[in-house]
Design a protein around this motif. Structure first.
Motif, PDB file in Angstrom:
ATOM      1  N   LYS A  94       0.826  -1.205   0.000  1.00 44.27           N
ATOM      2  CA  LYS A  94       0.000   0.000   0.000  1.00 44.27           C
ATOM      3  C   LYS A  94       0.868   1.265   0.000  1.00 44.27           C
TER       4      LYS A  94
ATOM      5  N   ASP B 267      -5.418   0.082   5.572  1.00 44.50           N
ATOM      6  CA  ASP B 267      -6.086   0.867   4.530  1.00 44.50           C
ATOM      7  C   ASP B 267      -6.436   2.266   5.024  1.00 44.50           C
TER       8      ASP B 267
ATOM      9  N   THR C 108      -4.769   5.610   3.451  1.00 39.06           N
ATOM     10  CA  THR C 108      -5.634   6.632   2.866  1.00 39.06           C
ATOM     11  C   THR C 108      -5.397   7.984   3.521  1.00 39.06           C
TER      12      THR C 108
END
Length: 284
Positions: A151, A250, A254
């Motif tokens: 990520k 996540d 973000t």
């Protein structure tokens, strides 16, 4: 959220304990009463009520009451519904999904935005200074650590992940002030991960832990992203814990991406363009 408050009471000052007991006695009333009346009912000062909320990891009384109201009104059972050997596929489907949804909603209501912001700022500083971001995990958490690397790598942040205890120790030994180590652990008691956390912290790196509250790793780290769920630590087919850890990764990624500015959008678009050549074109 209420379980965490109950577990934290012994470590609080007597005045803050009375505020916590008031919360546990009637969460719905606490979420709607003004601070003056809350202070009177707990026999404490108004600043003590606010101090209790911050001790629990919230920004203040308003933030605490918002999360408390959501928890009290959610109506979703947080008791882990274990699958049984005679369950039919339809039963398994419902139980596994319900477990995951309940854990996500529990996290949404209990998560600390302040800790998330601190973790994001630490990673942003590491990125701006061109220093090292590393993810450590063991077993199932090692897979989550790999997802963390993936990520943040896509955001243009140089990072690596490791699930090998020896490599973690070697890697943590080379960390310096300004570097970040994100450590993922379901129980927060894995010896290799605790060793890596101690070494990284001793070298001045910022240690961010995604782990259970009141665990050794939670006490050792600099920034704790609590990952509390009803799944037992002795379950060798982790489902809820893995999904919850991935969710936290996540959310963190973000948050960091939103702080990196418009240049990131151009970079992500270029990545997407370059990856298109790796896919078959749709049939005309």
């Amino acid at each position: 959220m209420l379980d965490r408050i109950a577990a934290s009471l012994p470590s609080l000052a007597p005045a803050e304990q009375r505020v916590g007991e008031l919360v546990l006695h009637d969460p719905k009333a606490f979420a709607h009463l003004p601070v003056r009346e809350l202070a009177e009912r707990a026999h404490v000062s108004k600043p003590t009520v606010v101090r209790f909320c911050r001790s629990m990891g919230y920004d203040g009384l308003a933030d605490f009451k918002l999360k408390l109201a959501g928890h009290a009104n959610e109506g979703v059972p947080f008791i882990h519904r274990s699958v049984d050997t005679d369950d039919k596929p339809a039963d398994v489907l419902v139980k596994v999904i319900d477990n995951s949804v309940a854990a996500f909603l529990q996290y949404r209501n209990a998560a600390s935005p302040a800790q998330l912001e601190q973790a994001g700022l630490a990673i942003l500083r590491t990125w701006k200074q061109g220093q090292r971001l590393e993810f450590y995990g063991a077993g199932n958490s090692g897979i989550v650590a790999q997802d963390g690397q993936h990520k943040f790598f896509r955001l243009g942040i140089t990072c690596l992940s490791s699930s090998d205890g020896h490599i973690q120790v070697l890697s943590a030994t080379m960390l310096r002030p300004g570097d970040c180590a994100v450590i993922v652990s379901n129980s927060g008691r894995t010896r290799d991960l605790l060793d890596a956390a101690e070494i990284a912290k001793a070298n001045g790196a910022t240690v961010i832990a995604i782990t259970a509250s009141h665990s050794p790793l939670a006490s050792l780290c600099d920034i704790h992203l609590a990952a509390d769920h009803p799944e037992g630590y002795d379950v060798y087919s982790p489902m809820v814990s893995r999904l919850l850890h991935l969710l936290i990764i996540d959310v963190l990624a973000t948050h960091v991406a939103l702080q990196m500015g418009p240049e990131l959008q151009n970079q992500l678009q270029q990545l997407r363009t370059n990856l298109q050549s790796k896919r078959h074109s749709p049939e005309q």
